[in-house]
Design a protein around this motif. Structure first.
Motif, PDB file in Angstrom:
ATOM      1  N   ARG A   1       0.835  -1.208   0.000  1.00  0.00           N
ATOM      2  CA  ARG A   1       0.000   0.000   0.000  1.00  0.00           C
ATOM      3  C   ARG A   1       0.866   1.253   0.000  1.00  0.00           C
ATOM      4  O   ARG A   1       0.601   2.223  -0.709  1.00  0.00           O
ATOM      5  CB  ARG A   1      -0.948  -0.007   1.209  1.00  0.00           C
ATOM      6  CG  ARG A   1      -1.986  -1.126   1.144  1.00  0.00           C
ATOM      7  CD  ARG A   1      -3.113  -0.913   2.131  1.00  0.00           C
ATOM      8  NE  ARG A   1      -2.710  -1.025   3.531  1.00  0.00           N
ATOM      9  CZ  ARG A   1      -2.642  -2.166   4.200  1.00  0.00           C
ATOM     10  NH1 ARG A   1      -2.936  -3.310   3.612  1.00  0.00           N
ATOM     11  NH2 ARG A   1      -2.267  -2.173   5.469  1.00  0.00           N
TER      12      ARG A   1
ATOM     13  N   LYS B   1      -4.396   2.886   7.377  1.00  0.00           N
ATOM     14  CA  LYS B   1      -5.834   2.940   7.643  1.00  0.00           C
ATOM     15  C   LYS B   1      -6.705   2.350   6.551  1.00  0.00           C
ATOM     16  O   LYS B   1      -7.764   1.816   6.841  1.00  0.00           O
ATOM     17  CB  LYS B   1      -6.257   4.403   7.863  1.00  0.00           C
ATOM     18  CG  LYS B   1      -5.763   4.979   9.164  1.00  0.00           C
ATOM     19  CD  LYS B   1      -6.461   4.288  10.312  1.00  0.00           C
ATOM     20  CE  LYS B   1      -6.129   4.965  11.627  1.00  0.00           C
ATOM     21  NZ  LYS B   1      -6.892   4.397  12.728  1.00  0.00           N
ATOM     22  N   ILE B   2      -6.291   2.508   5.302  1.00  0.00           N
ATOM     23  CA  ILE B   2      -7.186   2.053   4.240  1.00  0.00           C
ATOM     24  C   ILE B   2      -6.693   0.729   3.702  1.00  0.00           C
ATOM     25  O   ILE B   2      -5.822   0.647   2.856  1.00  0.00           O
ATOM     26  CB  ILE B   2      -7.322   3.117   3.148  1.00  0.00           C
ATOM     27  CG1 ILE B   2      -7.855   4.368   3.822  1.00  0.00           C
ATOM     28  CG2 ILE B   2      -8.257   2.644   2.043  1.00  0.00           C
ATOM     29  CD1 ILE B   2      -8.001   5.540   2.935  1.00  0.00           C
ATOM     30  N   THR B   3      -7.293  -0.326   4.250  1.00  0.00           N
ATOM     31  CA  THR B   3      -6.761  -1.657   3.998  1.00  0.00           C
ATOM     32  C   THR B   3      -7.679  -2.472   3.095  1.00  0.00           C
ATOM     33  O   THR B   3      -7.350  -3.585   2.737  1.00  0.00           O
ATOM     34  CB  THR B   3      -6.588  -2.407   5.330  1.00  0.00           C
ATOM     35  OG1 THR B   3      -7.842  -2.355   6.024  1.00  0.00           O
ATOM     36  CG2 THR B   3      -5.535  -1.756   6.187  1.00  0.00           C
ATOM     37  N   SER B   4      -8.832  -1.935   2.747  1.00  0.00           N
ATOM     38  CA  SER B   4      -9.819  -2.728   2.014  1.00  0.00           C
ATOM     39  C   SER B   4      -9.302  -3.142   0.645  1.00  0.00           C
ATOM     40  O   SER B   4      -9.176  -4.324   0.369  1.00  0.00           O
ATOM     41  CB  SER B   4     -11.122  -1.959   1.872  1.00  0.00           C
ATOM     42  OG  SER B   4     -10.852  -0.667   1.375  1.00  0.00           O
ATOM     43  N   ASN B   5      -9.017  -2.185  -0.222  1.00  0.00           N
ATOM     44  CA  ASN B   5      -8.461  -2.545  -1.523  1.00  0.00           C
ATOM     45  C   ASN B   5      -7.773  -1.347  -2.152  1.00  0.00           C
ATOM     46  O   ASN B   5      -7.812  -0.235  -1.643  1.00  0.00           O
ATOM     47  CB  ASN B   5      -9.525  -3.136  -2.457  1.00  0.00           C
ATOM     48  CG  ASN B   5     -10.576  -2.126  -2.844  1.00  0.00           C
ATOM     49  OD1 ASN B   5     -10.278  -1.013  -3.265  1.00  0.00           O
ATOM     50  ND2 ASN B   5     -11.823  -2.516  -2.674  1.00  0.00           N
TER      51      ASN B   5
ATOM     52  N   GLU C   1      -9.876   1.724  -3.462  1.00  0.00           N
ATOM     53  CA  GLU C   1     -10.291   2.662  -2.431  1.00  0.00           C
ATOM     54  C   GLU C   1      -9.113   3.522  -1.951  1.00  0.00           C
ATOM     55  O   GLU C   1      -9.249   4.716  -1.688  1.00  0.00           O
ATOM     56  CB  GLU C   1     -10.916   1.905  -1.262  1.00  0.00           C
ATOM     57  CG  GLU C   1     -11.826   2.776  -0.462  1.00  0.00           C
ATOM     58  CD  GLU C   1     -12.844   1.986   0.342  1.00  0.00           C
ATOM     59  OE1 GLU C   1     -13.271   2.483   1.374  1.00  0.00           O
ATOM     60  OE2 GLU C   1     -13.205   0.866  -0.071  1.00  0.00           O
TER      61      GLU C   1
ATOM     62  N   ASN D   1     -13.339   1.829   6.842  1.00  0.00           N
ATOM     63  CA  ASN D   1     -12.208   0.910   6.914  1.00  0.00           C
ATOM     64  C   ASN D   1     -11.843   0.521   8.336  1.00  0.00           C
ATOM     65  O   ASN D   1     -10.954  -0.277   8.565  1.00  0.00           O
ATOM     66  CB  ASN D   1     -10.985   1.523   6.237  1.00  0.00           C
ATOM     67  CG  ASN D   1     -10.981   1.206   4.757  1.00  0.00           C
ATOM     68  OD1 ASN D   1     -10.508   0.169   4.342  1.00  0.00           O
ATOM     69  ND2 ASN D   1     -11.563   2.098   3.971  1.00  0.00           N
ATOM     70  N   ASP D   2     -12.502   1.168   9.271  1.00  0.00           N
ATOM     71  CA  ASP D   2     -12.169   0.905  10.656  1.00  0.00           C
ATOM     72  C   ASP D   2     -12.859  -0.379  11.092  1.00  0.00           C
ATOM     73  O   ASP D   2     -13.944  -0.370  11.639  1.00  0.00           O
ATOM     74  CB  ASP D   2     -12.665   2.081  11.507  1.00  0.00           C
ATOM     75  CG  ASP D   2     -11.782   2.259  12.715  1.00  0.00           C
ATOM     76  OD1 ASP D   2     -10.860   1.444  12.885  1.00  0.00           O
ATOM     77  OD2 ASP D   2     -12.021   3.198  13.472  1.00  0.00           O
ATOM     78  N   ARG D   3     -12.224  -1.462  10.830  1.00  0.00           N
ATOM     79  CA  ARG D   3     -12.879  -2.732  11.123  1.00  0.00           C
ATOM     80  C   ARG D   3     -12.437  -3.255  12.479  1.00  0.00           C
ATOM     81  O   ARG D   3     -12.300  -4.438  12.680  1.00  0.00           O
ATOM     82  CB  ARG D   3     -12.549  -3.756  10.050  1.00  0.00           C
ATOM     83  CG  ARG D   3     -13.011  -3.361   8.684  1.00  0.00           C
ATOM     84  CD  ARG D   3     -12.802  -4.524   7.772  1.00  0.00           C
ATOM     85  NE  ARG D   3     -11.475  -5.108   7.982  1.00  0.00           N
ATOM     86  CZ  ARG D   3     -11.166  -6.363   7.762  1.00  0.00           C
ATOM     87  NH1 ARG D   3     -12.064  -7.203   7.368  1.00  0.00           N
ATOM     88  NH2 ARG D   3      -9.932  -6.805   7.948  1.00  0.00           N
TER      89      ARG D   3
END
Ligand code: ADP
Ligand code: MG
Length: 469
Positions: free
Chosen positions: A303, A329-333, A336, A371-373
């Protein structure tokens, strides 16, 4: 007005963005991006499309979601409908007539053209192929890291080898991880090395559309000829033809014909061949014959690399601190991640200010929240109780029997390692226990972990399940 509102979008633009996230790039570009909207009359929004066929298509696959999203975005609208409107058509009702219906002599030269009449067949596909190659999706712009190195190496081989190295190349992975990018990169690279080689790239959806269209106009010959005359055929998002039996059948024949003639086939999907649902067994097995390469979820390093490269491409200097923050922080894909960076860059250009961490947090609030899972204490209690087959209420109870006390301690330990909660906070959520009790539990579990292999494995398994929900 907060900073985030500097970039105003119309309701339709917001709906389109959501549709794109929902259905993916390929479907979006083929069907959703070209849609036009017409001003509403009696609170109904009209979406206009040029042909009856497209109307049926959008109705079947997308209208429900379009309607849901639009009604959420624009409260003044109460319904969304699709209308056929060929811009060149003088008589409104005519547009509702199929072009194959030539029994009436009143047909004018303005009848919508059938993209599969013989002369047009070729140009239709060549056009859709060339138009859909994104100039940014090249190997040069593709950042390689652990999660995608196999897929990348395989794609390069296919693009640069003189013969067919493996057939098919099957790329799979989750949304927004670079499958389409790699396929376009293959096409660009082949065009560069040998412009005479005939490459066709299209989404499985477009393939299906072309096929259904050909059937409808009883001209499957042009279709077959076209697809069977290529050197390289790439079909993106093949999961789309799951359950569509006749398309699958045709695809299977095309596929076999090409492979038999030693032409390169490249396929992408969201799952591995054997995990694809609604695809025939023989097809699945055939798809797995070549090289199957999966693209894994991104790592922090990848990333970071992607953000640095994109910021450079955009010729914008972004604080390294901000880049690290986004990568965390932005780990989805990747889509995004890119979207977040673009938004920051647009913001910086508009307000002409440097992007600080504070600004980034403000501008990206919505994306960051999504993204805050982070795992919650509730999640942990539930999972652990399930795992050890005890009641969730035992997490809060005063029972000290070993078979409930041990899982409870493990749950406390996981709360400490997987959430940012303090010891007193954790104690409170375990039936109002004291923070020293929590501390004791953590120490105890650490000790057990080092002595007892089963406990260690239990904990690892639980952490993994909780982190990748
Ligand atoms: P998929 O087809 O797997 O859903 P895409 O290929 O459309 O994903 O990728 C989504 C976005 O992320 C695209 O803009 C693409 O350029 C970008 N992207 C994906 N992987 C990489 C990478 N390794 N390096 C640079 N950009 C990437
Ligand atoms: Mg894609």
């Amino acid at each position: 007005m907060t900073a985030a509102h500097h970039i105003e979008q119309s309701p339709w633009e917001r709906v389109q963005e959501r549709l794109r996230n929902k259905f993916g790039e390929a479907a979006y570009n083929s069907w959703l991006k070209p849609l036009n909207i017409e001003t509403t009359s009696n609170n109904c929004l009209y979406i206009t499309v040029p042909t009856r066929f497209m109307k049926d298509w959008v109705n079947t696959y997308y209208l429900d979601k379009i309607r849901d999203y639009y009604l959420e975005e624009d409260k003044s609208v109460s319904d969304v409908q699709i209308k056929v409107k060929a811009s060149a058509m003088p008589v409104a009702e005519k547009t509702e007539t199929d072009s194959e219906n030539i029994s009436s002599k009143k047909i004018t030269p303005l009848t919508p053209k059938d993209p599969f009449d013989k002369k047009e067949a070729k140009s239709f596909l060549t056009e859709s192929v060339n138009a859909s190659l994104d100039p940014r999706f090249t190997f040069d712009n593709f950042v390689v890291g652990k999660p995608n190195e196999l897929a990348h190496a395989a794609a390069r081989r296919v693009a640069e080898a003189d013969n067919v190295p493996f057939n098919p190349l099957f790329l799979y992975g989750g949304v927004g991880l670079g499958k389409t990018h790699l396929m376009h990169a293959i096409a660009w690279q082949i065009k560069k090395i040998n412009p005479t080689r005939k490459v066709i790239y299209l989404s499985a959806e477009k393939f299906m559309y072309a096929f259904v269209r050909a059937l409808r106009f009883k001209d499957t010959m042009a279709f077959k000829e076209l697809f069977r005359s290529v050197d390289v055929l790439m079909i993106d998002d093949v999961q789309f033809i799951a359950g569509k039996d006749s398309t699958q059948e045709e695809f299977f024949h095309t596929f076999n014909a090409l492979v038999d003639q030693n032409r390169q086939v490249v396929i992408s999907a969201d799952k591995s061949p054997s995990d694809l649902e609604g695809i025939e067994e023989r097809m699945k097995s055939r798809l797995g014959w070549g090289l199957v390469a999966d693209i894994h979820p991104t790592t922090y390093e990848l990333r970071l690399g992607i953000l640095q490269s994109k910021a450079e491409l955009a010729q914008t200097s972004v604080d390294p601190q901000v880049i690290e923050f986004l990568a965390h922080k932005i780990t989805s894909n990747i889509r995004e991640l890119e979207g977040a960076l673009n938004r920051l860059i647009a913001h910086a250009t508009l307000v002409g200010k440097r992007i600080t961490l504070d600004v980034a947090q403000d501008v990206l609030r919505d994306i960051l929240r999504a993204n805050d899972r982070r795992v919650t204490i509730d999640d942990i209690q539930k999972r652990v109780a399930e795992h050890f087959n005890i009641r969730i209420s035992d997490m809060h109870s005063v029972r000290r029997a070993r078979n409930v006390a041990r899982p409870r301690q493990i749950a406390m330990y996981l709360c400490k390692t997987l959430t940012p909660k303090s010891l007193p906070e954790i104690g409170r959520q375990f039936g109002g226990r004291d923070h020293t009790t929590v501390l004791y539990a953590i120490k105890k579990v650490e000790e057990l972990k080092s002595q007892d292999k089963t406990i260690m494995e239990d904990i690892e398994l639980l952490s993994r399940m909780l982190e990748y929900r």
